[in-house]
Design an enzyme around this catalytic site. Structure first.
Site, PDB file in Angstrom:
ATOM      1  CG  ASP A  96      -0.114  -0.108   2.547  1.00  0.00           C
ATOM      2  OD1 ASP A  96       1.139  -0.013   2.491  1.00  0.00           O
ATOM      3  OD2 ASP A  96      -0.724  -0.271   3.612  1.00  0.00           O
ATOM      4  CD  GLU A 118       0.421  -6.749   2.981  1.00  0.00           C
ATOM      5  OE1 GLU A 118       0.506  -5.540   2.707  1.00  0.00           O
ATOM      6  OE2 GLU A 118       1.168  -7.300   3.797  1.00  0.00           O
ATOM      7  CD  GLU A 132       0.618   4.368   4.682  1.00  0.00           C
ATOM      8  OE1 GLU A 132      -0.311   5.011   5.212  1.00  0.00           O
ATOM      9  OE2 GLU A 132       1.817   4.681   4.823  1.00  0.00           O
ATOM     10  CG  HIS A 210       6.703   3.553   9.932  1.00  0.00           C
ATOM     11  ND1 HIS A 210       6.511   2.313  10.464  1.00  0.00           N
ATOM     12  CD2 HIS A 210       6.030   3.557   8.758  1.00  0.00           C
ATOM     13  CE1 HIS A 210       5.761   1.590   9.646  1.00  0.00           C
ATOM     14  NE2 HIS A 210       5.448   2.328   8.601  1.00  0.00           N
ATOM     15  NE  ARG A 212       3.635  10.842   4.555  1.00  0.00           N
ATOM     16  CZ  ARG A 212       4.721  10.177   4.187  1.00  0.00           C
ATOM     17  NH1 ARG A 212       4.886   8.913   4.552  1.00  0.00           N
ATOM     18  NH2 ARG A 212       5.657  10.757   3.465  1.00  0.00           N
ATOM     19  CG  HIS A 242      11.008   4.559   9.659  1.00  0.00           C
ATOM     20  ND1 HIS A 242      11.181   5.609   8.784  1.00  0.00           N
ATOM     21  CD2 HIS A 242      10.444   3.561   8.929  1.00  0.00           C
ATOM     22  CE1 HIS A 242      10.742   5.257   7.589  1.00  0.00           C
ATOM     23  NE2 HIS A 242      10.283   4.019   7.650  1.00  0.00           N
TER      24      HIS A 242
HETATM   25  C1  UD1 Z   1       6.928   4.446   3.804  1.00  0.00           C
HETATM   26  C2  UD1 Z   1       5.517   4.179   3.312  1.00  0.00           C
HETATM   27  C3  UD1 Z   1       4.699   3.469   4.381  1.00  0.00           C
HETATM   28  C4  UD1 Z   1       5.420   2.225   4.873  1.00  0.00           C
HETATM   29  C5  UD1 Z   1       6.820   2.595   5.316  1.00  0.00           C
HETATM   30  C6  UD1 Z   1       7.583   1.359   5.682  1.00  0.00           C
HETATM   31  C7  UD1 Z   1       4.455   5.711   1.729  1.00  0.00           C
HETATM   32  C8  UD1 Z   1       3.661   6.939   1.567  1.00  0.00           C
HETATM   33  N1  UD1 Z   1       4.839   5.423   2.977  1.00  0.00           N
HETATM   34  O1  UD1 Z   1       6.845   5.396   4.868  1.00  0.00           O
HETATM   35  O2  UD1 Z   1       3.456   3.090   3.849  1.00  0.00           O
HETATM   36  O3  UD1 Z   1       4.703   1.659   5.943  1.00  0.00           O
HETATM   37  O4  UD1 Z   1       7.508   3.241   4.242  1.00  0.00           O
HETATM   38  O5  UD1 Z   1       8.752   1.689   6.372  1.00  0.00           O
HETATM   39  O6  UD1 Z   1       4.749   5.026   0.781  1.00  0.00           O
HETATM   40  N2  UD1 Z   1      14.409   7.657   4.687  1.00  0.00           N
HETATM   41  C9  UD1 Z   1      15.777   7.511   4.624  1.00  0.00           C
HETATM   42  N3  UD1 Z   1      16.277   6.301   4.197  1.00  0.00           N
HETATM   43  C10 UD1 Z   1      15.481   5.259   3.835  1.00  0.00           C
HETATM   44  C11 UD1 Z   1      14.099   5.437   3.920  1.00  0.00           C
HETATM   45  C12 UD1 Z   1      13.565   6.633   4.334  1.00  0.00           C
HETATM   46  O7  UD1 Z   1      16.517   8.425   4.943  1.00  0.00           O
HETATM   47  O8  UD1 Z   1      15.987   4.194   3.469  1.00  0.00           O
HETATM   48  C13 UD1 Z   1      13.863   8.961   5.127  1.00  0.00           C
HETATM   49  C14 UD1 Z   1      13.982  10.014   4.003  1.00  0.00           C
HETATM   50  O9  UD1 Z   1      14.196  11.276   4.584  1.00  0.00           O
HETATM   51  C15 UD1 Z   1      12.587   9.958   3.385  1.00  0.00           C
HETATM   52  C16 UD1 Z   1      11.738   9.760   4.625  1.00  0.00           C
HETATM   53  O10 UD1 Z   1      12.480   8.831   5.426  1.00  0.00           O
HETATM   54  O11 UD1 Z   1      12.269  11.129   2.667  1.00  0.00           O
HETATM   55  C17 UD1 Z   1      10.354   9.263   4.375  1.00  0.00           C
HETATM   56  O12 UD1 Z   1      10.352   8.100   3.566  1.00  0.00           O
HETATM   57  P1  UD1 Z   1       8.974   7.661   2.848  1.00  0.00           P
HETATM   58  O13 UD1 Z   1       9.232   6.402   2.096  1.00  0.00           O
HETATM   59  O14 UD1 Z   1       8.382   8.798   2.109  1.00  0.00           O
HETATM   60  O15 UD1 Z   1       7.995   7.412   4.056  1.00  0.00           O
HETATM   61  P2  UD1 Z   1       8.075   6.348   5.202  1.00  0.00           P
HETATM   62  O16 UD1 Z   1       7.730   7.039   6.463  1.00  0.00           O
HETATM   63  O17 UD1 Z   1       9.356   5.608   5.131  1.00  0.00           O
HETATM   64  N1  UDP Z   2      12.098  -4.461  10.159  1.00  0.00           N
HETATM   65  C1  UDP Z   2      13.465  -4.606   9.937  1.00  0.00           C
HETATM   66  N2  UDP Z   2      14.351  -3.838  10.666  1.00  0.00           N
HETATM   67  C2  UDP Z   2      13.918  -2.938  11.585  1.00  0.00           C
HETATM   68  C3  UDP Z   2      12.524  -2.777  11.799  1.00  0.00           C
HETATM   69  C4  UDP Z   2      11.635  -3.549  11.045  1.00  0.00           C
HETATM   70  O1  UDP Z   2      13.889  -5.420   9.123  1.00  0.00           O
HETATM   71  O2  UDP Z   2      14.767  -2.283  12.221  1.00  0.00           O
HETATM   72  C5  UDP Z   2      11.161  -5.280   9.356  1.00  0.00           C
HETATM   73  C6  UDP Z   2      10.066  -5.984  10.118  1.00  0.00           C
HETATM   74  O3  UDP Z   2      10.484  -7.249  10.578  1.00  0.00           O
HETATM   75  C7  UDP Z   2       8.961  -6.084   9.078  1.00  0.00           C
HETATM   76  C8  UDP Z   2       9.157  -4.850   8.232  1.00  0.00           C
HETATM   77  O4  UDP Z   2      10.473  -4.377   8.504  1.00  0.00           O
HETATM   78  O5  UDP Z   2       9.165  -7.212   8.235  1.00  0.00           O
HETATM   79  C9  UDP Z   2       8.129  -3.821   8.592  1.00  0.00           C
HETATM   80  O6  UDP Z   2       8.446  -2.620   7.966  1.00  0.00           O
HETATM   81  P1  UDP Z   2       7.842  -1.240   8.436  1.00  0.00           P
HETATM   82  O7  UDP Z   2       7.435  -1.311   9.863  1.00  0.00           O
HETATM   83  O8  UDP Z   2       8.833  -0.219   8.048  1.00  0.00           O
HETATM   84  O9  UDP Z   2       6.584  -1.062   7.473  1.00  0.00           O
HETATM   85  P2  UDP Z   2       5.066  -1.561   7.537  1.00  0.00           P
HETATM   86  O10 UDP Z   2       5.064  -3.032   7.685  1.00  0.00           O
HETATM   87  O11 UDP Z   2       4.398  -0.841   8.667  1.00  0.00           O
HETATM   88  O12 UDP Z   2       4.515  -1.101   6.235  1.00  0.00           O
END
Ligand code: UD1
Ligand code: UDP
Length: 387
Positions: A96, A118, A132, A210, A212, A242
């Protein structure tokens, strides 16, 4: 051989699609390609290497502090070129996220059918989880094949007039991954998390957050709750934070001075599963962790007002606390004081899968290609919109 392209970009998509990619490659019946949007540039590498998945297209489109619109527009523009080059007959997306919807929409624009892994989970509230819930709903409208983890998710799809013949109930492919890693850690085939500061005498609470909709007051409230819980002498808290700046900033500002709270960098998947194995309770707003917890026999306190993963709550493995400080403290404290209940929860089976989802997804996809070849209708509109 049918050409299949997997498109994904975030940590949970990688964890849940890699087992499917490995399974499909092992069948030698598909020409499998992988495109990474780069949405989670920093967190994907260790997952891909753990599964030996080498991307054919790596877009590297992550920006610090990226916005929803900015991310989506960059992904769509870049994916048009990827699809033009790879010319897949079916595009796989998962979950999502922005990468999910961008993958599905760009395939739809290119008149390529979409398979959604999923599919069908719903809260029914477009604002929670945001964005999402709507990403998942729209992806269902765009997809031709729908892989639902549970019968509940399949029913949701049927209630939205998605044809039953296009839906397969497979279990969640994330459970394939976690069960494999769990067993490999138990047998010593994979190394543990190696966190030397863990204190065996204290109950371990593993935290992640994490979402939003929790940014701001929600995260502050979670931090206040954790400070109260950490004041107990029998606990230690580990939070792999995160990298989203809306999380790292406030969490480090409010919790870094507390000796029994350990704020660490996100862990690679295998060490994180090991950390969860060692936990007494998981406190999280993560979707994937809610699903994995029953495989590890761990209770979950869910820091969300509602969840699209109701099966864990119904099974008694998860409890919803929202981000309310008092609720989080009381739910966690109750579990800390009732080890017999924690042991009982540990025996609940996993309602999200049995570890064989990837095989079912590969089977159904093969059947679809066989069926579809006969009807020569592979690039038609999504099944839900066919007459
Ligand atoms: C995203 C997804 C969320 C998912 C989550 C899993 C969207 C809108 N959100 O949220 O559905 O549950 O991932 O973790 O798709 N960043 C880094 N390094 C990384 C990843 C992220 O620095 O490897 C930082 C960056 O500043 C980035 C910010 O996190 O701009 C937000 O990342 P983003 O993918 O937009 O949102 P998440 O909160 O990670
Ligand atoms: N996870 C990981 N390292 C971490 C925290 C989470 O590998 O430090 C894994 C966790 O086991 C799960 C996935 O990341 O499989 C969940 O990701 P996240 O919580 O970022 O996203 P969501 O599932 O809420 O979309």
């Amino acid at each position: 051989m049918p050409r299949i392209l997997f498109v994904f970009g975030t940590r949970p998509e990688a964890i849940k699609l890699c087992p499917v990619i490995v399974e499909m490659r092992a069948r030698s019946r598909f020409d499998v390609r992988v495109a990474i949007t780069g949405q989670h540039r920093d967190m994907l590498g260790p997952i891909l290497s753990a599964f030996n998945v080498v991307p054919d297209y790596g877009l590297d489109l992550m920006h610090p502090g990226q916005t929803l619109t900015g991310t989506m527009s960059r992904f769509l523009a870049a994916l048009e070129n990827v699809l033009g080059d790879a010319r897949p007959e079916l595009v796989f997306v998962q979950g999502d996220t922005t990468s999910t919807l961008a993958g599905a929409l760009s395939a739809f624009y290119a008149r390529i059918p979409v398979a959604h892994v999923e599919a069908g989970m719903r809260t029914g509230d477009a604002g929670d989880p945001f964005p999402e819930e709507m990403n998942r709903v729209v992806t269902s409208r765009l997809a031709t094949l729908h892989f639902a983890a549970t019968t509940g998710a399949a029913e949701n799809l049927q209630n939205e007039a998605i044809p039953p013949g296009s839906i397969a109930v497979t279990g969640n492919s994330g459970i394939d991954a976690v069960n494999y890693v769990r067993d490999a850690l138990a047998s010593g085939a994979l190394p543990g998390c190696g966190l030397g500061f863990l204190d065996r005498r204290r109950k371990l609470i593993v935290v992640t957050a994490h979402r939003r909709e929790s940014f701001g007051e929600g995260i502050d409230s979670i931090c206040r709750a954790l400070r109260r819980i950490a004041a107990r002498r029998d606990v230690q808290i580990v939070w792999p934070v995160h990298p989203n700046p809306n999380v790292t900033g406030p969490v480090h500002a409010q919790l870094s001075d507390f000796p029994s709270i350990h704020l660490i960098e996100p862990l690679a998947y295998v060490p994180f599963v090991d950390l969860m194995r060692r936990a007494y309770v998981l406190v999280t707003d993560s979707g994937g962790i809610q699903e994995e917890a029953p495989s590890l026999g761990k209770p979950v306190i869910v820091m969300r007002a509602r969840t699209e993963r109701g099966e864990g709550v119904e099974a008694g493995a998860a409890r919803l606390a929202g981000t309310d400080e008092g609720r989080i403290v009381s739910e966690v404290s109750w579990l800390l004081d009732h080890p017999e209940e924690v042991a009982k929860i540990g025996r609940v089976g996993n309602p999200y899968g049995d570890g064989r989802a990837s095989a079912r997804i590969a089977d159904f996809t093969l059947q679809w290609f066989d069926r579809d070849r006969q009807s020569a209708d592979r690039t038609a509109a999504p099944a839900a919109t066919r007459a």
